[in-house]
Design an enzyme around this catalytic site. Structure first.
Site, PDB file in Angstrom:
ATOM      1  N   GLU A  22     -98.098   0.914 -55.967  1.00 38.76           N
ATOM      2  CA  GLU A  22     -97.731   0.779 -54.424  1.00 38.76           C
ATOM      3  C   GLU A  22     -99.081   0.634 -53.521  1.00 38.76           C
ATOM      4  OE1 GLU A  22     -94.821   2.650 -50.971  1.00 38.76           O
ATOM      5  OE2 GLU A  22     -95.554   4.066 -52.540  1.00 38.76           O
TER       6      GLU A  22
ATOM      7  N   LYS B 217     -88.902  -2.674 -50.031  1.00 37.22           N
ATOM      8  CA  LYS B 217     -88.874  -1.281 -50.066  1.00 37.22           C
ATOM      9  C   LYS B 217     -87.753  -0.600 -49.242  1.00 37.22           C
ATOM     10  CE  LYS B 217     -91.023   3.384 -50.009  1.00 37.22           C
ATOM     11  NZ  LYS B 217     -92.522   4.035 -49.651  1.00 37.22           N
TER      12      LYS B 217
ATOM     13  N   CYS C 102     -91.597   4.044 -55.290  1.00 43.02           N
ATOM     14  CA  CYS C 102     -91.859   5.351 -54.555  1.00 43.02           C
ATOM     15  C   CYS C 102     -90.826   6.049 -54.182  1.00 43.02           C
ATOM     16  CB  CYS C 102     -92.977   5.300 -53.510  1.00 43.02           C
ATOM     17  SG  CYS C 102     -93.843   6.712 -53.302  1.00 43.02           S
TER      18      CYS C 102
END
Length: 269
Positions: A41, A114, A156
């Site tokens: 990321e 995301k 994440c």
């Protein structure tokens, strides 16, 4: 079987320097036989402020960072999961944290934005993060066909939401790439547990590529990039600093585990 790699970096605010480092690590992974490479990321920028990523955002399909990813994939004849990069959002004051996948011809074949925003306060360190101030959330589940199996994407903080991974499984995911940048404190407490749990729960491979080290902006990320098999075994890992972890993806093994230990078919809810 297919060789895959997760790259670990400690990116800074200089995009050009980060891309040079990413290219160096991609070359190492390729020399060691990787055909699928996953970047972490924010590999292209970890800015001095959250606004820095807005300044360098790109329009979908064009831009220096996207060009870099396409060129690297085509040059090395690899599939490349481009961590996350800031792409333009509907809100002019925000970006999308986009995870782009390129095939071995350099063509973009997938984009995942995301979904879950890291809006938390870490009491032990006093750190406070509000990603939603500068990042616009995505809302689409992405799983694609690849030479390595059905490839799912997450980023994440998504790791903390097992329902997302169940949706990926329902879309046929056999391996899941998870570019990440866990904080040092949350990583120490939860990173390995969560990554291995997502692999075990869904009987799939997880390729977790992380930021790992001290950053110019004062932040410390946990690292410990790892590749985990469907039984939860950590096949390779790197605790801290820049580098590459590698492992074999064995679809026959995955099929065998799912057949002999059929927890997926035993689901009731």
């Amino acid at each position: 079987m297919h060789q895959v790699a997760a790259i670990q970096m400690a990116s800074g605010p200089n995009v050009a320097a980060n891309l040079i480092e990413a290219e160096r690590l991609i070359m190492i992974a390729v020399k060691e036989g990787a055909k699928l490479v996953v970047l972490p990321e924010n590999f292209a920028i970890m800015g001095m402020s959250e606004q820095d990523k807005i300044k360098i955002r790109e329009q979908p399909g064009r831009g220096h960072i996207q060009g870099f990813l396409a060129d690297q994939a085509a040059k090395h004849k690899i599939w490349l999961v481009g961590g996350t990069i800031p792409l333009a959002a509907t809100d002019p004051n925000k970006v999308r944290a986009a995870c782009l996948v390129y095939n071995d011809k350099g063509k973009q074949v997938a984009r995942y934005d995301k979904i879950h925003m890291f809006d938390v306060e870490i009491v032990d360190s006093g750190e406070r993060y509000i990603e939603s101030q500068t990042i616009e959330s995505g809302d689409e589940i992405i799983v694609i066909d690849s030479p390595f199996g059905r490839l799912g994407l997450a980023v994440c903080y998504d790791l903390r939401f097992p329902e997302l991974f169940r949706r990926l499984l329902d879309h046929g995911a056999e391996l899941i790439a998870v570019p990440s940048a866990f904080t040092a404190i949350t990583g120490k407490a939860h990173w390995e547990v969560i990554v291995r749990a997502r692999a075990i729960e869904n009987l799939c491979y997880v390729i977790a590529a992380a930021q790992g080290g001290y950053h110019v902006n004062g932040r410390e990320t946990y690292g410990d990039s790892m590749i985990v098999d469907p039984w939860g075994t950590v096949l390779d890992r790197l605790s801290h600093g820049s580098g590459v972890v590698q492992a074999q993806i064995d679809r026959k093994y995955l099929t065998s585990v799912r057949r002999h230990f059929p927890t997926i078919s035993h689901r009731k809810l």
